[in-house]
Scaffold this motif. Sequence first.
Motif, mmCIF file in Angstrom:
data_model
loop_
_atom_site.group_PDB
_atom_site.id
_atom_site.type_symbol
_atom_site.label_atom_id
_atom_site.label_comp_id
_atom_site.label_asym_id
_atom_site.label_seq_id
_atom_site.Cartn_x
_atom_site.Cartn_y
_atom_site.Cartn_z
ATOM 1 N N LEU A 1 43.339 14.070 151.571
ATOM 2 C CA LEU A 1 42.109 13.772 152.308
ATOM 3 C C LEU A 1 41.112 13.112 151.358
ATOM 4 O O LEU A 1 40.710 13.705 150.354
ATOM 5 N N LEU A 2 40.728 11.854 151.676
ATOM 6 C CA LEU A 2 39.816 11.116 150.801
ATOM 7 C C LEU A 2 38.368 11.237 151.248
ATOM 8 O O LEU A 2 37.448 11.223 150.431
ATOM 9 N N GLU A 3 38.170 11.343 152.564
ATOM 10 C CA GLU A 3 36.816 11.232 153.101
ATOM 11 C C GLU A 3 36.821 11.811 154.506
ATOM 12 O O GLU A 3 37.800 11.640 155.255
ATOM 13 N N VAL A 4 35.755 12.498 154.870
ATOM 14 C CA VAL A 4 35.628 12.990 156.237
ATOM 15 C C VAL A 4 34.181 12.817 156.666
ATOM 16 O O VAL A 4 33.261 12.926 155.852
ATOM 17 N N ALA A 5 33.958 12.483 157.927
ATOM 18 C CA ALA A 5 32.598 12.264 158.406
ATOM 19 C C ALA A 5 32.552 12.484 159.909
ATOM 20 O O ALA A 5 33.577 12.418 160.599
ATOM 21 N N ARG A 6 31.346 12.739 160.400
ATOM 22 C CA ARG A 6 31.154 12.744 161.851
ATOM 23 C C ARG A 6 30.569 11.404 162.263
ATOM 24 O O ARG A 6 29.626 10.911 161.652
ATOM 25 N N ASN A 7 31.148 10.795 163.288
ATOM 26 C CA ASN A 7 30.563 9.616 163.913
ATOM 27 C C ASN A 7 30.390 9.958 165.391
ATOM 28 O O ASN A 7 31.348 9.950 166.160
ATOM 29 N N HIS B 1 39.855 10.150 156.621
ATOM 30 C CA HIS B 1 40.487 9.048 155.880
ATOM 31 C C HIS B 1 41.392 9.659 154.819
ATOM 32 O O HIS B 1 40.942 10.475 154.015
ATOM 33 N N HIS B 2 42.667 9.281 154.849
ATOM 34 C CA HIS B 2 43.654 9.902 153.967
ATOM 35 C C HIS B 2 44.425 8.841 153.187
ATOM 36 O O HIS B 2 44.602 7.717 153.647
ATOM 37 N N ARG B 3 44.956 9.292 152.059
ATOM 38 C CA ARG B 3 45.935 8.510 151.308
ATOM 39 C C ARG B 3 47.300 9.162 151.504
ATOM 40 O O ARG B 3 47.411 10.394 151.477
ATOM 41 N N VAL B 4 48.328 8.329 151.695
ATOM 42 C CA VAL B 4 49.686 8.852 151.837
ATOM 43 C C VAL B 4 50.240 9.160 150.448
ATOM 44 O O VAL B 4 50.202 8.310 149.552
#
Length: 175
Positions: free
Chosen positions: A155-161, A168-171
């Motif tokens: 997991l690279l980034e998480v946000a509420r929109n 947003h993840h990296r494999v």
Amino acid sequence: MITHFYTASSLDGFIATPEHSLDWLLKQDFDLQGPMAYPDFITRMGALAMGASTYEWILRQQESWEYTQPAWVFTHRDLPVIDGADLRFARGPVADVFGDIADAAGDKDIWVVGGGDLAGQFADAGLLDEVWVQFAPVTLGSGRPLLPRALDLELLEVARNRDFVCAHHRVLKDR
Ligand SMILES: NC(=O)c1ccc[n+]([C@@H]2O[C@H](COP(=O)([O-])OP(=O)(O)OC[C@H]3O[C@@H](n4cnc5c(N)ncnc54)[C@H](OP(=O)(O)O)[C@@H]3O)[C@@H](O)[C@H]2O)c1
């Protein structure tokens, strides 16, 4: 140049209903200037890849083709061509055409638009780098799967929109 799967999903992991409806998604609120929004993402993409069902959904919904990038449509069938679209039809292993897609992308990235199994085919070939999912606050119970593979992701980034949880993840390729 890397390959992204950027999509929206129900909370229970479906990107469309069994009948390929996106009505559950289109009724949600999303800020196009907000975190992980599409307008910023698409400017960084140099080429697109999509499966036949995704292309057929666009055919049904859109009066014109909105993408400026060349797009590879994976299908075993002869599908109608949209006027003005830079389309290449392909079939078989994604690795066989990846070089052409990468050449077209140039110094930009590749967007696997969908569906989930096509993204999985890129992952199977070691060609999927990042996974972006906007989770809508809805469950569908059944439908077209988000990413029907066993993958480890960072997991690279998480946000509420607005209505969405965006992740947003990296494999991780050395599973
Ligand atoms: N929630 C979102 O943000 C989002 C994003 C994108 C798409 N969608 C929707 O999600 C649904 C995805 O549908 P889907 O799960 O059926 O996936 P899809 O990838 O859109 O379509 C699958 C079809 O693509 C063809 N195909 C896939 N890989 C191939 C290959 N390697 N070679 C040749 N043909 C290949 C096959 O069709 P044929 O053999 O029949 O040609 C296959 O049945 C669509 O309704 C789409 O509109 C949602």
